[in-house]
Enzyme design. Structure first.
Site, PDB file in Angstrom:
ATOM      1  N   GLU A 263       0.847  -1.168  -0.197  1.00  0.00           N
ATOM      2  CA  GLU A 263       0.062   0.004   0.039  1.00  0.00           C
ATOM      3  C   GLU A 263       0.937   1.220  -0.083  1.00  0.00           C
ATOM      4  O   GLU A 263       1.420   1.499   0.950  1.00  0.00           O
ATOM      5  CB  GLU A 263      -0.940   0.037   1.155  1.00  0.00           C
ATOM      6  CG  GLU A 263      -1.832  -1.067   1.601  1.00  0.00           C
ATOM      7  CD  GLU A 263      -3.033  -1.166   0.492  1.00  0.00           C
ATOM      8  OE1 GLU A 263      -3.082  -0.083  -0.353  1.00  0.00           O
ATOM      9  OE2 GLU A 263      -3.772  -2.030   0.164  1.00  0.00           O
ATOM     10  N   CYS A 297      -2.696   8.605   2.633  1.00  0.00           N
ATOM     11  CA  CYS A 297      -2.214   8.440   1.326  1.00  0.00           C
ATOM     12  C   CYS A 297      -3.563   8.566   0.484  1.00  0.00           C
ATOM     13  O   CYS A 297      -3.335   8.675  -0.799  1.00  0.00           O
ATOM     14  CB  CYS A 297      -1.884   6.910   1.198  1.00  0.00           C
ATOM     15  SG  CYS A 297      -2.644   5.739   1.976  1.00  0.00           S
TER      16      CYS A 297
END
Ligand code: ADP
Length: 491
Positions: A263, A297
């Site tokens: 990720e 993010c």
């Protein structure tokens, strides 16, 4: 003021956090090196803990490898019941956990409370999924054999987490791994390891067997992970962090052909079309920008607004961003806490200066806050040109650049003009248009008329340089499972 917010109570919570490595069946030596954790709101030290070495990483891997077979053979129902117990233990300690998150990471206490519920929910969700993953049984197309598949745990897994969601990033990995039957070594971020150590204590108290979850805190993440990844007892790495480190780990993983989940970074566009409900778009933009102080993010990195509604949008958006109170996350009046460290503040300042130098205008904020702690105010930049650095690189802070577009084609082309592909957000009342744009956006996730996408039941993850694999949902557990296929002769 909430009863937990006094200094003495915060100290008591810190006392409840173990300061040693959490490795099954192994007592750490007393002469360990140490690692000090700081509060980003004050820049003062809050606790000193053990600083694990690559050798400690190998010991933790040994403990995880030793526990692996037994854990893989426990019944899915036993694993499910145990995870449920862990979920209840975390919920029971929510207030302590939330305070700890605020102390070491800086986010507001109310956001930390939300993270505890969200983080615990991964444990609840995977306690339920533990009994649901299944294989297939079907006839081969030629009718000569039977295709039977089953799922097996991949084996000992190294979980490397970032500092922005100290609890949720850990539970999003630990819970599916345990549900699948894998044992794990958690390597939390060096800036925020305390939440993981507290979680480890709760896991142990709930009855998770020795060696199933190991936590190694270290200031030498590269050395530790390299040593572990060369060892063939490790079978998987799940990483959340920067793209630059993720790429390095993918390269290292080839040595032992490890399963990988990555990720990585994002550069989320948030597109406001001219037919959007502007108040809702402003609400979504504030959430997508300021959640976790922009240190996420999936934070909207670029706000693309149709030129016909840009003045109205910027006016409303700027008013809301200007009203955001900056301060220590433990203070109930605070809506925006500090950034994680001085480098994060420098990056915001640098990107703002760069954008202004290239023609952007600061409508709100845009100036460093003097004094202790790592603060940067909520900032809105208007008329940001495409060549500004902030349009291409993740700012990871509360700075919102607005770019004005003329056509749908231009909006999509600007949105996709990035190597990243994690999340996108779009605001429009026209569902046909929405579907057409969704089809063209290069990202793993799209938020439509809302500023958040994260949900324990949904597959979180990106494409392009934003990563590999998915976390959460029924997809999340597959990352910790291998498929075994058996061909039975039909005769
Ligand atoms: P950030 O820039 O957000 O801190 P990083 O990718 O540097 O993101 O860090 C995310 C996690 O990866 C942290 O736990 C950190 O300790 C770890 N890490 C950093 N560098 C390496 C590396 N070379 N190998 C393994 N883990 C690393």
């Amino acid at each position: 003021m909430n009863s937990l917010q006094t200094t003495t109570q915060a100290e008591r919570i810190l006392d409840a956090v173990p300061d040693e490595l959490f490795i099954g069946g192994w007592t750490p030596s007393q002469d360990h090196r140490t690692l000090t954790v700081y509060n980003p709101a004050t820049d003062l030290p809050i606790k000193t803990i053990a600083d694990g070495s690559p050798d400690d990483g190998l010991k933790a891997l040994g403990a995880a490898a030793q526990a692996a077979q037994h854990w893989a053979r426990t019944s899915p129902l036993d694993r499910s019941n145990l995870l449920r117990k862990v979920y209840e233990a975390v919920i029971d300690k929510s207030e302590e956990m939330a305070t700890l998150i605020t102390l070491e990471m800086g986010k507001t206490l109310s956001e930390a409370r939300t993270e505890v519920v969200y983080g615990a929910d991964y444990i609840r969700w995977y306690s339920e999924e533990a009994v649901r993953f299944e294989g297939r049984n079907r006839l081969s197309p030629d009718g000569l054999s039977r295709i039977v598949t089953s799922k097996e745990p991949v084996g000992p897994s190294l979980l490397i987490t970032p500092w922005n969601f100290p609890l949720a990033m850990a539970t999003r990995k630990i819970a599916p791994a345990l549900a699948a039957g894998c044992t794990v070594i958690l390597k939390p971020a060096e800036l925020t390891p305390l939440t993981s150590l507290f979680l480890a204590r709760l896991l142990g108290e709930a009855g998770v067997p020795e060696g199933v979850v190991n936590v190694v805190t270290t200031s030498n993440a590269p050395g530790l992970s390299e040593a572990m990844m060369k060892d063939n007892r490790l079978r998987k790495v799940s990483f959340t962090g920067s793209t630059v480190v993720g790429k390095r780990l993918v390269a290292q993983a080839s040595d032992q052909m490890l399963r990988m989940s990555m990720e990585l970074g994002g550069n989320a566009p948030l597109i406001v079309f001219e037919d959007a409900d502007l108040d809702n778009a402003v609400k979504g933009a504030v959430t997508a920008k300021l959640r976790n102080g922009g240190q996420s993010c999936v934070a909207s990195n670029r706000i693309l607004v149709h030129e016909s509604v840009a003045d109205a949008f910027v006016d409303k958006f700027a008013r809301q961003m200007a009203g955001v109170t900056l301060g220590n996350g433990l203070d109930p009046a605070t809506a925006l806490g500090p950034l994680i460290d001085g480098r994060a503040v420098d990056k915001c300042a640098l990107f703002v200066e760069d954008a202004i130098g290239k023609g952007a205008r600061a409508v709100v904020g845009g100036k460093r806050v003097p004094g202790a702690g790592h603060f940067y105010p909520a900032t809105v930049l208007d008329h940001v040109p495409l060549e500004a650095r902030i349009m291409h690189e993740e700012v990871f802070g509360p700075v919102a650049p607005v770019y004005r577009f003329a056509t749908d084609e231009e909006a999509v082309s600007v949105a996709n003009d990035t190597p990243f592909g994690l999340a996108s957000f779009i605001f429009s009342r026209d569902l046909n248009r929405v579907q057409g744009i969704v089809d063209q956006l290069q990202s793993g996730m799209v938020g439509v008329n809302r500023g958040t996408v994260s949900n324990v039941a949904a597959p979180f993850g990106g494409i392009k340089h934003s990563g590999l694999g998915r976390e959460g949902g029924s997809e999340g557990i597959e990352e910790y499972l291998n498929v075994k296929y058996v061909a039975y002769d039909r005769a």
